[in-house]
Design a protein around this motif. Sequence first.
Motif, PDB file in Angstrom:
ATOM      1  N   ALA A   1     -22.272  18.709  19.937  1.00 12.47           N
ATOM      2  CA  ALA A   1     -22.741  17.735  18.942  1.00 12.47           C
ATOM      3  C   ALA A   1     -21.790  16.552  18.822  1.00 12.47           C
ATOM      4  O   ALA A   1     -22.161  15.492  18.299  1.00 12.47           O
ATOM      5  CB  ALA A   1     -22.903  18.413  17.586  1.00 12.47           C
ATOM      6  N   GLN A   2     -20.562  16.704  19.325  1.00 11.29           N
ATOM      7  CA  GLN A   2     -19.574  15.622  19.266  1.00 11.29           C
ATOM      8  C   GLN A   2     -19.759  14.616  20.412  1.00 11.29           C
ATOM      9  O   GLN A   2     -19.142  13.543  20.406  1.00 11.29           O
ATOM     10  CB  GLN A   2     -18.150  16.202  19.314  1.00 11.29           C
ATOM     11  N   ILE A   3     -20.597  14.947  21.386  1.00 10.03           N
ATOM     12  CA  ILE A   3     -20.725  14.107  22.570  1.00 10.03           C
ATOM     13  C   ILE A   3     -21.136  12.665  22.239  1.00 10.03           C
ATOM     14  O   ILE A   3     -20.542  11.719  22.779  1.00 10.03           O
ATOM     15  CB  ILE A   3     -21.681  14.751  23.595  1.00 10.03           C
ATOM     16  N   PRO A   4     -22.110  12.424  21.370  1.00 11.05           N
ATOM     17  CA  PRO A   4     -22.462  11.020  21.076  1.00 11.05           C
ATOM     18  C   PRO A   4     -21.287  10.197  20.543  1.00 11.05           C
ATOM     19  O   PRO A   4     -21.078   9.046  20.979  1.00 11.05           O
ATOM     20  CB  PRO A   4     -23.584  11.143  20.041  1.00 11.05           C
ATOM     21  N   ASP A   5     -20.496  10.754  19.628  1.00 16.99           N
ATOM     22  CA  ASP A   5     -19.324  10.034  19.120  1.00 16.99           C
ATOM     23  C   ASP A   5     -18.271   9.862  20.212  1.00 16.99           C
ATOM     24  O   ASP A   5     -17.625   8.809  20.315  1.00 16.99           O
ATOM     25  CB  ASP A   5     -18.705  10.780  17.925  1.00 16.99           C
ATOM     26  N   ALA A   6     -18.078  10.899  21.023  1.00 17.05           N
ATOM     27  CA  ALA A   6     -17.097  10.813  22.100  1.00 17.05           C
ATOM     28  C   ALA A   6     -17.466   9.711  23.087  1.00 17.05           C
ATOM     29  O   ALA A   6     -16.596   8.974  23.580  1.00 17.05           O
ATOM     30  CB  ALA A   6     -16.991  12.165  22.814  1.00 17.05           C
ATOM     31  N   ILE A   7     -18.739   9.571  23.366  1.00 15.16           N
ATOM     32  CA  ILE A   7     -19.185   8.549  24.308  1.00 15.16           C
ATOM     33  C   ILE A   7     -18.883   7.152  23.773  1.00 15.16           C
ATOM     34  O   ILE A   7     -18.513   6.246  24.531  1.00 15.16           O
ATOM     35  CB  ILE A   7     -20.674   8.744  24.637  1.00 15.16           C
ATOM     36  N   GLU A   8     -18.997   6.950  22.461  1.00 13.56           N
ATOM     37  CA  GLU A   8     -18.664   5.634  21.892  1.00 13.56           C
ATOM     38  C   GLU A   8     -17.195   5.302  22.126  1.00 13.56           C
ATOM     39  O   GLU A   8     -16.844   4.165  22.457  1.00 13.56           O
ATOM     40  CB  GLU A   8     -18.993   5.604  20.400  1.00 13.56           C
ATOM     41  N   GLU A   9     -16.323   6.283  21.961  1.00 12.87           N
ATOM     42  CA  GLU A   9     -14.905   6.051  22.212  1.00 12.87           C
ATOM     43  C   GLU A   9     -14.630   5.834  23.698  1.00 12.87           C
ATOM     44  O   GLU A   9     -13.817   4.979  24.079  1.00 12.87           O
ATOM     45  CB  GLU A   9     -14.078   7.235  21.679  1.00 12.87           C
ATOM     46  N   LEU A  10     -15.309   6.574  24.551  1.00 13.65           N
ATOM     47  CA  LEU A  10     -15.126   6.396  25.994  1.00 13.65           C
ATOM     48  C   LEU A  10     -15.703   5.062  26.461  1.00 13.65           C
ATOM     49  O   LEU A  10     -15.158   4.425  27.368  1.00 13.65           O
ATOM     50  CB  LEU A  10     -15.757   7.562  26.753  1.00 13.65           C
TER      51      LEU A  10
ATOM     52  N   LEU B   1     -26.500   8.323  28.878  1.00  9.76           N
ATOM     53  CA  LEU B   1     -25.119   8.818  28.906  1.00  9.76           C
ATOM     54  C   LEU B   1     -24.998  10.137  28.153  1.00  9.76           C
ATOM     55  O   LEU B   1     -24.385  11.083  28.651  1.00  9.76           O
ATOM     56  CB  LEU B   1     -24.180   7.770  28.299  1.00  9.76           C
ATOM     57  N   VAL B   2     -25.574  10.225  26.969  1.00  9.27           N
ATOM     58  CA  VAL B   2     -25.494  11.461  26.177  1.00  9.27           C
ATOM     59  C   VAL B   2     -26.189  12.609  26.899  1.00  9.27           C
ATOM     60  O   VAL B   2     -25.632  13.711  27.029  1.00  9.27           O
ATOM     61  CB  VAL B   2     -26.112  11.251  24.776  1.00  9.27           C
ATOM     62  N   ILE B   3     -27.386  12.358  27.391  1.00  5.32           N
ATOM     63  CA  ILE B   3     -28.134  13.419  28.087  1.00  5.32           C
ATOM     64  C   ILE B   3     -27.425  13.814  29.376  1.00  5.32           C
ATOM     65  O   ILE B   3     -27.270  15.008  29.673  1.00  5.32           O
ATOM     66  CB  ILE B   3     -29.576  12.960  28.369  1.00  5.32           C
ATOM     67  N   GLY B   4     -26.971  12.830  30.149  1.00  5.20           N
ATOM     68  CA  GLY B   4     -26.306  13.124  31.414  1.00  5.20           C
ATOM     69  C   GLY B   4     -25.055  13.960  31.218  1.00  5.20           C
ATOM     70  O   GLY B   4     -24.837  14.958  31.929  1.00  5.20           O
ATOM     71  N   LEU B   5     -24.216  13.573  30.255  1.00  2.00           N
ATOM     72  CA  LEU B   5     -22.973  14.314  30.024  1.00  2.00           C
ATOM     73  C   LEU B   5     -23.254  15.691  29.423  1.00  2.00           C
ATOM     74  O   LEU B   5     -22.620  16.690  29.796  1.00  2.00           O
ATOM     75  CB  LEU B   5     -22.056  13.516  29.100  1.00  2.00           C
ATOM     76  N   THR B   6     -24.216  15.770  28.523  1.00  2.00           N
ATOM     77  CA  THR B   6     -24.577  17.061  27.929  1.00  2.00           C
ATOM     78  C   THR B   6     -25.043  18.042  28.992  1.00  2.00           C
ATOM     79  O   THR B   6     -24.626  19.207  29.024  1.00  2.00           O
ATOM     80  CB  THR B   6     -25.683  16.869  26.873  1.00  2.00           C
TER      81      THR B   6
ATOM     82  N   ARG C   1     -26.507  -9.121  22.503  1.00  5.69           N
ATOM     83  CA  ARG C   1     -26.124  -7.721  22.674  1.00  5.69           C
ATOM     84  C   ARG C   1     -27.150  -7.026  23.566  1.00  5.69           C
ATOM     85  O   ARG C   1     -28.346  -7.246  23.469  1.00  5.69           O
ATOM     86  CB  ARG C   1     -26.073  -7.029  21.305  1.00  5.69           C
ATOM     87  N   CYS C   2     -26.684  -6.178  24.471  1.00  5.43           N
ATOM     88  CA  CYS C   2     -27.506  -5.585  25.530  1.00  5.43           C
ATOM     89  C   CYS C   2     -28.839  -5.039  25.015  1.00  5.43           C
ATOM     90  O   CYS C   2     -28.864  -4.178  24.124  1.00  5.43           O
ATOM     91  CB  CYS C   2     -26.728  -4.480  26.218  1.00  5.43           C
ATOM     92  N   LEU C   3     -29.923  -5.543  25.582  1.00  4.38           N
ATOM     93  CA  LEU C   3     -31.262  -5.130  25.178  1.00  4.38           C
ATOM     94  C   LEU C   3     -31.481  -3.637  25.417  1.00  4.38           C
ATOM     95  O   LEU C   3     -32.147  -2.956  24.648  1.00  4.38           O
ATOM     96  CB  LEU C   3     -32.301  -5.940  25.954  1.00  4.38           C
ATOM     97  N   GLY C   4     -30.916  -3.111  26.488  1.00  2.00           N
ATOM     98  CA  GLY C   4     -31.141  -1.715  26.841  1.00  2.00           C
ATOM     99  C   GLY C   4     -30.061  -0.766  26.358  1.00  2.00           C
ATOM    100  O   GLY C   4     -29.949   0.360  26.879  1.00  2.00           O
ATOM    101  N   ALA C   5     -29.277  -1.170  25.347  1.00  2.00           N
ATOM    102  CA  ALA C   5     -28.170  -0.320  24.883  1.00  2.00           C
ATOM    103  C   ALA C   5     -28.653   1.048  24.414  1.00  2.00           C
ATOM    104  O   ALA C   5     -28.008   2.069  24.685  1.00  2.00           O
ATOM    105  CB  ALA C   5     -27.405  -1.031  23.771  1.00  2.00           C
ATOM    106  N   ALA C   6     -29.773   1.092  23.715  1.00  2.00           N
ATOM    107  CA  ALA C   6     -30.280   2.376  23.218  1.00  2.00           C
ATOM    108  C   ALA C   6     -30.636   3.311  24.370  1.00  2.00           C
ATOM    109  O   ALA C   6     -30.357   4.516  24.330  1.00  2.00           O
ATOM    110  CB  ALA C   6     -31.495   2.152  22.321  1.00  2.00           C
ATOM    111  N   LEU C   7     -31.251   2.757  25.417  1.00  2.00           N
ATOM    112  CA  LEU C   7     -31.593   3.562  26.587  1.00  2.00           C
ATOM    113  C   LEU C   7     -30.334   4.025  27.306  1.00  2.00           C
ATOM    114  O   LEU C   7     -30.223   5.195  27.717  1.00  2.00           O
ATOM    115  CB  LEU C   7     -32.484   2.763  27.535  1.00  2.00           C
ATOM    116  N   ALA C   8     -29.366   3.120  27.483  1.00  2.00           N
ATOM    117  CA  ALA C   8     -28.121   3.486  28.157  1.00  2.00           C
ATOM    118  C   ALA C   8     -27.402   4.610  27.417  1.00  2.00           C
ATOM    119  O   ALA C   8     -26.905   5.561  28.030  1.00  2.00           O
ATOM    120  CB  ALA C   8     -27.220   2.265  28.275  1.00  2.00           C
ATOM    121  N   ARG C   9     -27.333   4.500  26.097  1.00  2.00           N
ATOM    122  CA  ARG C   9     -26.688   5.559  25.313  1.00  2.00           C
ATOM    123  C   ARG C   9     -27.399   6.894  25.515  1.00  2.00           C
ATOM    124  O   ARG C   9     -26.758   7.938  25.648  1.00  2.00           O
ATOM    125  CB  ARG C   9     -26.679   5.180  23.835  1.00  2.00           C
ATOM    126  N   ARG C  10     -28.730   6.875  25.519  1.00  2.00           N
ATOM    127  CA  ARG C  10     -29.478   8.117  25.716  1.00  2.00           C
ATOM    128  C   ARG C  10     -29.169   8.724  27.078  1.00  2.00           C
ATOM    129  O   ARG C  10     -28.975   9.927  27.214  1.00  2.00           O
ATOM    130  CB  ARG C  10     -30.976   7.847  25.597  1.00  2.00           C
TER     131      ARG C  10
END
Length: 410
Positions: free
Chosen positions: A282-291, A369-374, A358-367
């Motif tokens: 559950a910490q992965i989304p916050d960790a990705i912001e720091e990374l 990254l979170v899914i890929g790392l999870t 600000r990047c139009l696809g930021a929401a998709l990119a975050r998804r």
Amino acid sequence: MVKTSGPVTLETLPRHVSKELVRPFPFPLGRATTDNPYRTLIPELIDGPAAFYTLDGYHGMGPLWVFRRLQDIEAIYLDTEHFSNRDFAPFAELEGGNWNLVPAESDPPLHTFHRSMMNPLFTPKRMAAVDASIRKMARDVIEDFKDKGECDFVRDMALRYPIAVFLGLMDLPMSRIDQFLDWEFKLIHPKSIAEAREATIAVVAFLRELIGQRRLQPGDDLVSYAISADVQGRGLDENELLGFCFNLFIGGLDTVSTNLGWQVRHLAEHPKHQAALRQNPAQIPDAIEELLRAYAAVTTNRRCIKETTINGIKLMPGDMIALPTPLANNDPEAFDEPQTVKLDRKPRHLSFGGGVHRCLGAALARRELVIGLTELLAALPPFRVADGAVITSHIAFIIQLENLPLVWSH
């Protein structure tokens, strides 16, 4: 499209540029290093001046100001009166066309029209609807190497996974992956201007053909949406359609692959962080912001269109300005111990840019990254960098890993 003025010399400097401010460009075309640039190059630049001038930093084709402080870079992002986004990328010029990346190179008020047309593509509801397909693509890619005990993470996942997602969103066959990989690498890390031009021409030809096909046989994909989209009785013209599709191609393939590569390298080199995320996914989304902050990879450009001053630097119309997010996000004036990754920091970073652009696809990119790392952490046992591995990074307007050899034991 504004043509570049070409390289300048110390003898032909503009009057408002002091020779003392001239330095070599730190991210030259075609450069690679086996050092970790976030431990060598970035700290060296952060210890330098707040801004400097390079003679040929604009993709090797013209002079460029380079700013490093988050405060200054954010101010430029927010200032659409003095700075323009048009022509911040060289692709249209390389191809000889009269188009711009949409909406990345659109200035207000045109930018407002473009964003209002494209925003429905990236709403939280629409993004949530593609979660299942993104997760399947991540699992399919990981399945190919998870039982081997080793992989080159860049080749085997960081590049292939976002391309698979992009192909799905564009309703294109997965058989195009290798061709897209080749084009992407030549666009983002060309060995020469000629190679970048060759790839740009090839991608433009492909996209023009794709647009033509979708006009005849529309479907439920991003290109079909762009063709039919309408805001207050106006749709996209041919150049805007091409610019939108090219922007999707660049952003859709590179943003996730670059960031995922650096994030997984960090976890491979920091086993305590890897263990913490395994224990608490559950910490992965916050960790990705720091990374995303610590390993910001992109440098974008702006063109000065009205005389102004930023942090004592006089900028004149026509000046090109570099906005390196790797420097802004590691600015010690903005972040406490920026070279230390704190997975629970929850930083306000500029990895996806700022202001109206600000990047139009930021929401998709975050998804992605979170899914890929999870999925990676769930599928593999603890992994590390292979003993004796030499990791190469490409250094240009995007800092990207070329390889990342990982090993693990079952």
